[in-house]
Design an enzyme around this catalytic site. Sequence first.
Site, mmCIF file in Angstrom:
data_model
loop_
_atom_site.group_PDB
_atom_site.id
_atom_site.type_symbol
_atom_site.label_atom_id
_atom_site.label_comp_id
_atom_site.label_asym_id
_atom_site.label_seq_id
_atom_site.Cartn_x
_atom_site.Cartn_y
_atom_site.Cartn_z
ATOM 1 N N THR A 73 0.842 -1.187 0.000
ATOM 2 C CA THR A 73 0.000 0.000 0.000
ATOM 3 C C THR A 73 0.879 1.238 0.000
ATOM 4 O O THR A 73 1.872 1.290 0.719
ATOM 5 C CB THR A 73 -0.956 0.060 1.213
ATOM 6 O OG1 THR A 73 -1.617 1.327 1.222
ATOM 7 C CG2 THR A 73 -0.220 -0.111 2.526
ATOM 8 N N ASP A 84 -0.127 3.842 1.209
ATOM 9 C CA ASP A 84 -0.556 4.585 2.396
ATOM 10 C C ASP A 84 0.380 4.384 3.590
ATOM 11 O O ASP A 84 0.302 5.143 4.568
ATOM 12 C CB ASP A 84 -1.970 4.175 2.809
ATOM 13 C CG ASP A 84 -3.004 4.528 1.753
ATOM 14 O OD1 ASP A 84 -2.708 5.378 0.899
ATOM 15 O OD2 ASP A 84 -4.103 3.945 1.781
#
Length: 405
Positions: free
Chosen positions: A130, A132
């Site tokens: 990810t 993120d």
Amino acid sequence: MQEAIAIICGGGPAPGINNVVSTTARVFLKNGYRVIGVHEGFKGLLSEDRQTVDIDFEFADRIFHQGGSALKMSRFKPNDADFDASFFKKHNVRLLVSIGGDDTASTAARLADYLQTQDLDVKSIHVPKTIDNDLPLPEGVPTFGYQTAKETGVTLGNTVYEDARTSQNWFVMCAMGREAGHLAFGIGAACHFPMIIIPEIFNKTAITIDKIVRLVISSIVKRRLMNIRYGVAMISEGVFHFLEKSDLEATGIQFEYDAHGHPELNQVSKAHIFNQLVMRKIKELKLDHKSRPVELGYAMRCAKPIGFDLSYTSQLGRGVYTLFKAGHTKCMVSQSPEKDVIPLYLDDLRDADGRIKTRLVNINSHKVSTVYEMLHYLTEDDIEAAKEFLPNPEEFVFNRILEWK
């Protein structure tokens, strides 16, 4: 029959996926395994008309440095009733390698449990992905793709900041991040933006649109006191996940909501929304400023991986084989702070509700706190001077908005 492994990719893309596929394939090919790439994640894996590719050295060698994913991706999340063992039996699959986020990891573990009920010993090893950076890996260890996405964002961010300086305007920029602000913080700090708004700074008070807008205005007015008429305010899209539905509806902006009541953020430009709200406040306060929106979104997900992520994902790919030969299953491959390959078992990473824990930005760390000390925003000492621009400057003091002492 030759033993095989299967590789699938779930969720959205992140820089480095192709190198995980490439390196994993190369190490297993070297050790005598057949490597089957399955398109469309679990949707393809559990479909009768699935599309697959036998990954050989030439295929693996061609894709390793490319952005995107050579294996088509899918967010399909099967129920237990969708599970089927025929593919694993037909091809003598001994290992399922899943590349994705927490949902993909959890589903792969459930599928491994099901296959055991079918008298099949199929290991399951997950490679966490990810941009993120919000999966609970060891301290200081990023999720792969984050560094490349940050680098891409910094390149764009520096360009936008130079535009702000050149045009003497403000920009409102938003960066991806589901619940945590790692990407927005990393880009904003590297670009020396005067305001960075992430969910984690609201640790003493609820997140509201009004507070977010006032933080941006606080920075604008502080820079005016410094005789600086330009700047960039970075806002993490993760703040949307904590806003009350009534707060969003009060803006007059129309949102679509998913089955869980969360706004469908991929359907709208978060930067455009916040820029509109900031401009409304600027006009209300009669401040002589203009602001423009910039969205840092999908442009980062398929970027060509930088050297850091190429080296990192190579280690993760080799680590899959290391863990497999050691008998590990239902785990994520990761590295320790000392760069050793280690397994992370999913059951150890879940919270009381069974969800994979979200790794948040540690706003109390020295790295983060010193960045916030350097941002530009109104303080108690600025109240008197800020009366030149604001009728009520007390409401725009940074620490008062966040209820920080």
